[in-house]
Scaffold this motif. Sequence first.
Motif, PDB file in Angstrom:
ATOM      1  N   GLN A  56       0.832  -1.206   0.000  1.00  0.00           N
ATOM      2  CA  GLN A  56       0.000   0.000   0.000  1.00  0.00           C
ATOM      3  C   GLN A  56       0.868   1.259   0.000  1.00  0.00           C
ATOM      4  OE1 GLN A  56      -3.634   2.076   2.560  1.00  0.00           O
ATOM      5  NE2 GLN A  56      -2.331   0.574   3.548  1.00  0.00           N
TER       6      GLN A  56
ATOM      7  N   ASN B 113     -13.156   6.362  -2.465  1.00  0.00           N
ATOM      8  CA  ASN B 113     -13.915   6.519  -1.219  1.00  0.00           C
ATOM      9  C   ASN B 113     -15.383   6.827  -1.497  1.00  0.00           C
ATOM     10  OD1 ASN B 113     -12.036   5.977   0.828  1.00  0.00           O
ATOM     11  ND2 ASN B 113     -11.183   8.045   0.728  1.00  0.00           N
TER      12      ASN B 113
ATOM     13  N   TYR C 105      -5.189   1.175  -2.855  1.00  0.00           N
ATOM     14  CA  TYR C 105      -6.501   1.113  -2.205  1.00  0.00           C
ATOM     15  C   TYR C 105      -6.943  -0.336  -2.028  1.00  0.00           C
ATOM     16  CZ  TYR C 105     -11.030   3.073  -0.875  1.00  0.00           C
ATOM     17  OH  TYR C 105     -12.149   3.449  -0.164  1.00  0.00           O
TER      18      TYR C 105
ATOM     19  N   ARG D 113      -5.261  -1.712   0.893  1.00  0.00           N
ATOM     20  CA  ARG D 113      -5.898  -1.220   2.116  1.00  0.00           C
ATOM     21  C   ARG D 113      -7.120  -2.071   2.471  1.00  0.00           C
ATOM     22  NH1 ARG D 113      -8.025   4.894   2.090  1.00  0.00           N
ATOM     23  NH2 ARG D 113      -5.802   5.221   1.667  1.00  0.00           N
ATOM     24  N   LEU D 114      -7.938  -2.380   1.474  1.00  0.00           N
ATOM     25  CA  LEU D 114      -9.114  -3.217   1.713  1.00  0.00           C
ATOM     26  C   LEU D 114      -8.700  -4.620   2.160  1.00  0.00           C
ATOM     27  CD1 LEU D 114     -11.316  -2.276  -1.400  1.00  0.00           C
ATOM     28  CD2 LEU D 114     -11.523  -1.383   0.921  1.00  0.00           C
TER      29      LEU D 114
ATOM     30  N   VAL E 111      -7.760  -4.889   5.876  1.00  0.00           N
ATOM     31  CA  VAL E 111      -8.946  -4.989   6.735  1.00  0.00           C
ATOM     32  C   VAL E 111      -9.480  -6.414   6.728  1.00  0.00           C
ATOM     33  CG1 VAL E 111     -11.317  -4.198   7.068  1.00  0.00           C
ATOM     34  CG2 VAL E 111      -9.545  -2.555   6.418  1.00  0.00           C
TER      35      VAL E 111
ATOM     36  N   ILE F 114     -15.885  -5.361   4.935  1.00  0.00           N
ATOM     37  CA  ILE F 114     -14.640  -4.646   4.644  1.00  0.00           C
ATOM     38  C   ILE F 114     -14.943  -3.201   4.251  1.00  0.00           C
ATOM     39  CG2 ILE F 114     -12.690  -4.506   3.048  1.00  0.00           C
ATOM     40  CD1 ILE F 114     -12.705  -7.554   2.930  1.00  0.00           C
TER      41      ILE F 114
ATOM     42  N   THR G  42     -13.731   0.101   6.290  1.00  0.00           N
ATOM     43  CA  THR G  42     -12.873   1.041   5.567  1.00  0.00           C
ATOM     44  C   THR G  42     -13.503   2.431   5.533  1.00  0.00           C
ATOM     45  OG1 THR G  42     -12.039  -0.759   4.175  1.00  0.00           O
ATOM     46  CG2 THR G  42     -11.690   1.483   3.385  1.00  0.00           C
TER      47      THR G  42
ATOM     48  N   ASN H 209     -13.108   3.979   8.912  1.00  0.00           N
ATOM     49  CA  ASN H 209     -11.734   4.436   9.106  1.00  0.00           C
ATOM     50  C   ASN H 209     -11.491   5.760   8.395  1.00  0.00           C
ATOM     51  OD1 ASN H 209     -11.074   2.169  10.590  1.00  0.00           O
ATOM     52  ND2 ASN H 209     -10.190   1.063   8.869  1.00  0.00           N
ATOM     53  N   SER H 210     -12.012   5.866   7.179  1.00  0.00           N
ATOM     54  CA  SER H 210     -11.840   7.087   6.398  1.00  0.00           C
ATOM     55  C   SER H 210     -12.484   8.279   7.089  1.00  0.00           C
ATOM     56  CB  SER H 210     -12.449   6.894   5.005  1.00  0.00           C
ATOM     57  OG  SER H 210     -12.430   8.093   4.270  1.00  0.00           O
TER      58      SER H 210
ATOM     59  N   ASN I 216     -15.279   1.805  14.410  1.00  0.00           N
ATOM     60  CA  ASN I 216     -15.177   0.406  14.001  1.00  0.00           C
ATOM     61  C   ASN I 216     -16.154  -0.462  14.782  1.00  0.00           C
ATOM     62  OD1 ASN I 216     -11.567   0.187  13.304  1.00  0.00           O
ATOM     63  ND2 ASN I 216     -13.261   1.014  12.125  1.00  0.00           N
TER      64      ASN I 216
END
Length: 349
Positions: free
Chosen positions: A60, A140, A223, A226-227, A230, A246, A250, A253-254, A273
Amino acid sequence: MPLTHRLARIALWVGGVALFIFVLDLLGVPAGDWIRDLIDKVGDVPLWAVVAGVALETAQTSLAALAWFGILRAALPQAKVSFRFVLASYAVAVALNGFLPANLGTWVMLLMFTTLIAGATFAMAFSGLLVEKIPFSVFNIALYLYLFLTVSGSFSIKLGFLADHTLLVVLILVAAVALVVGLARIFWRRLEKVRKQIALGGAILRQPRRALFELFLPVLGSYAARLAIVGVFLGSYGIPVSFHSIATVTASNSISNSVSATPGGVGVTQAMNSAALSGEASAKTATAYSIGQQLIISAWDVLFAVIVVSWVFGWTGGKALVESSYEDAKVKSKELKAKRQKHKAEADP
């Protein structure tokens, strides 16, 4: 700050937390038991998850740095931009953002670019940051749309205010656009030099093929990693892994990283979360997952930054570069904050 003062401050915080937990136990609140259970759950992360998470985090970071490499090469074609320099600078930003507030690590990275790359200015680097955020923002938004469209009642819950106050929202949007246009006309001629520097940062966008292969595809890979991170840690805690879970984590988190002023979004991330996983796992398990992932990934980010910086610049040179960029970043952040406060004071009657 002297080392003894730092150690004293850390000891004071640790002592205060221990006293707080002791008082809660006296009052009948089993805080100590809850924390011990939480530590046990964090310690239960299997080795395969740690290895996979570290590998994916490395991918990442490296792919996001590759996108930056494309942006900087397009902006400064005459300069010899080294991927190693870009990777080291980006790795420092990721590591610092894990424990510094207000994304100060990002400012450090921008200043490292201006130090390491001939012809780079802060305005150009900052505009490059905006360009780098474009594909991340697109992904996103796509994730948010997926959640809105798949979660029953999302539009009515999230967009209820818009539906009830349509005229007010339209007026606010029109006023905002008019304000932006007015400010742009006022400062357009005065900021000609800055405009040219900002245009450099977006040079890659004027070359669609290059933007696709050197910006959007690396960011897409980053990205996806990143997924996957998770998904790996959700599975390691026995939480059902699906694209929906997921995506939910995500997205939370964003949002927490965007609204939180705490280092790395600590506290806010765990709360969001837990809410995101309320239908999939207990609050204790969700919190343990969130803390476990954040601790492991943040620790690796720091170690990876140290390794890359030492490899590229040497330990002494890298340490001096990061320290000087950090001090400059604090000054730059304070200057921008002071300017915003000044503009706000002038705008207020």
